[in-house]
Design a protein around this motif. Structure first.
Motif: not given
Ligand SMILES: Cc1cc2nc3c(=O)[nH]c(=O)nc-3n(C[C@H](O)[C@H](O)[C@H](O)COP(=O)(O)OP(=O)(O)OC[C@H]3O[C@@H](n4cnc5c(N)ncnc54)[C@H](O)[C@@H]3O)c2cc1C
Length: 382
Positions: A217, A261, A308-311, A314, A334-335, A378
Motif C-alpha cells: 500500500f 489527498s 490513509i493506507d491505500k491498497t 482501494a 483505503s479511507g 482515494v
C-alpha cells in the motif's frame, strides 16, 4: 507474560477485536504504541456509510450498520452515533450520471436511497446547503459517530470484560518459530501468545515485512479541519462525486471537514508531523464555503493531517495469513474502514479463535493484490 491473543493497534479495528474476544471469554492483551485513537481512527471524518461502497464491502457495511444502530447500548456509552443520512451532491449536470448510479447501485443492493432532483428537493432535506445544486443522492440509513468516543468505548467495554489494554507500548516485532506465531517483542518485554492480530494501520508493513508478508500500500495524507461550535444546521454527511470534499456537523455543533489527498513520503508518522499542505487546506475551505455559505464567517479551531493506507484496488486486506499460523491481519482500509470497525472486530476475533469467519472476506485476501494492476484513487465520501 502471556496471553491467548495479542492485538497490535488501538484504533477502531483493534479495540473492536479486543471487545469481541474479551466478551467471549478469550484472554486478550491490546498493545498501542501511542494513545487509543491516535492515528486514522482519530483523524477520521467518521462517516458510517453503505451507499457508494464497493460491492465487495457492502455485506460488511450492511452488517456494520446493524451493529452501529445499537452500539451505544452494547458498549454502555454514548458514542454520538447519528443516522440521518448521506448526501452526495451534484453541482453540475455532468455530476448527475455518477450520482444517479450510486442510487441505482444502492437500490439494487436492497438499500433505500433516492435521487433528489434540483436544489429545492435537496433543501427540504438540508436547508443550509447552497442553492447552486443540480441534485443529490440521499441514503437515509447512513450516518456518522464520534470516533474518539467510539474507540474509547470499545476499549473500555473490552477492559470491563477482562481484556488488558496497554497504551504507550510499541511492538517492535512479531515472534515466530518459523511456522507459527509465538508472541511479540515490545519496547518493554517479550509477550508470549498463540495468536497475534495486526490492526496497526499505516504501520502494518513494518510488522509484516520482516515475516515476508508484503501488503503493497501507498500512504497519502488528507486534510482535516474542525470549526468552532455552531447551532445545529446539518444532519447529514456530505460528499461530492470526485471525493475531493466530505464534511459533517458533529453532535457538539463543530463542523468536521476533509478533502483530497496528496502522496505522503515521510517515514515518521507522529501526530505532530503529519500535516496537510496549505493548498489542501485551501481547497477544503473553498469547497466547504461554496457548499455551506454560512461557514464563510466561522472560525477554524483545529487543522490536522490524516494518513490513509491505500491498497492498489482501494480494498482492505483482512485474513489469517497463509504464511504464518496464528497471525491475523486487517490493514489497507483505503479511507473507509471506520464504518466497518464493529464488523472488522468480529472478523478478527473469529479468525483468531476459529480460523474462519461467518462474514464474506474472500475479496480481501492479500493474494488478490498480485493480480491488481490498476491503482484506484482515494475518494472520501464520509
Ligand atoms: C481524514 C480521514 C477521513 C476518513 N473518513 C472516513 C469516513 O468518513 N468513514 C470511514 O469509514 N472511514 C474513514 N476514514 C478511514 C478510517 O478512519 C480508517 O480506515 C480506520 O480508522 C482504520 O482503523 P484501524 O484501527 O484499522 O487503524 P488506526 O486507527 O490507524 O489504528 C492503528 C493503531 O495501531 C497503532 N500501532 C501501529 N503500529 C504499532 C506498533 N508497532 N505497536 C503498537 N501499536 C501500533 C497506531 O498507533 C494506531 O493507533 C478516514 C480516514 C481519514 C484519515
Amino acid at each position: 507474560m502471556s496471553s491467548s491473543v495479542i492485538v497490535i493497534g488501538g484504533g477502531i479495528s483493534g479495540t473492536a477485536a479486543a471487545w469481541e474476544l474479551a466478551r467471549h471469554g478469550v484472554s486478550v492483551t491490546l498493545l498501542e504504541r501511542g494513545d487509543l485513537a491516535s492515528m486514522a481512527s482519530g483523524w477520521t471524518l467518521a462517516g458510517v456509510r453503505q451507499s457508494g461502497r464497493h460491492p465487495a464491502e457492502l455485506p460488511l457495511a450492511k452488517a456494520a450498520i446493524r451493529r452501529w444502530e445499537t452500539l451505544d447500548n452494547e458498549l454502555n456509552q454514548d458514542i454520538e452515533y447519528r443516522q440521518h443520512g448521506n448526501l452526495r451532491l451534484a453541482l453540475t449536470p455532468n455530476d448527475v450520471p455518477a450520482i444517479q448510479q450510486v442510487v441505482a447501485d444502492a437500490n439494487a443492493a436492497g438499500i433505500a436511497a433516492t435521487w433528489l432532483d434540483g436544489a429545492d428537493a435537496v433543501h427540504e432535506v438540508a436547508p443550509a446547503l447552497t442553492s447552486n445544486l443540480v441534485g443529490a443522492s440521499f441514503c437515509p440509513t447512513d450516518g456518522h459517530a464520534n470516533p474518539q468516543l467510539t474507540v474509547l468505548a470499545f476499549a473500555e467495554a473490552a477492559r470491563r470484560a477482562g481484556a488488558e489494554i496497554r497504551t504507550g507500548v510499541e511492538v517492535l516485532g512479531i515472534e515466530t518459530d518459523g511456522r507459527r506465531v509465538t508472541g511479540v517483542k515490545t519496547t518493554m518485554e517479550t509477550i508470549f501468545a498463540e495468536r497475534v492480530i495486526v490492526a496497526a494501520g499505516v504501520y502494518a508493513p513494518r510488522l509484516l515485512d520482516p515475516l515476508g508478508i508484503h501488503i503493497p500500500f501507498t500512504i497519502v495524507v488528507v486534510p482535516g479541519i474542525q470549526t468552532q461550535p455552531l447551532e445545529p444546521m446539518l444532519d447529514q454527511v456530505l460528499g461530492i462525486p470526485s471525493g475531493g470534499f466530505a464534511g459533517r456537523q458533529q453532535a457538539d455543533g463543530r463542523f468536521r471537514i476533509t478533502g483530497s489527498s496528496t502522496p505522503w513520503t515521510a517515514t515518521d508518522h507522529n501526530a505532530d508531523n503529519v500535516m496537510p499542505t496549505l493548498g489542501q487546506v485551501g481547497n477544503v475551505v473553498a469547497w466547504s464555503t461554496r457548499l455551506i455559505p454560512a461557514l464563510a464567517q466561522i472560525r477554524a479551531t483545529r487543522i490536522w493531517g490524516g494518513l490513509i493506507d491505500k491498497t492498489p484496488d482501494a480494498l482492505p486486506v483482512i485474513e489469517a495469513t497463509p504464511e504464518v499460523e496464528g497471525l491475523v491481519v486487517a490493514a489497507g482500509f483505503s479511507g473507509h474502514g471506520f464504518c466497518l470497525g464493529p464488523v472488522t472486530g468480529e472478523i478478527l476475533a473469529d479468525l483468531a479463535t476459529e480460523g474462519v469467519t461467518r462474514h464474506p472476506i474472500g475479496p480481501f485476501a492479500r493474494a488478490r493484490l498480485d493480480e491488481v494492476t490498476e491503482a484506484e484513487a482515494v475518494t472520501l465520501h464520509g
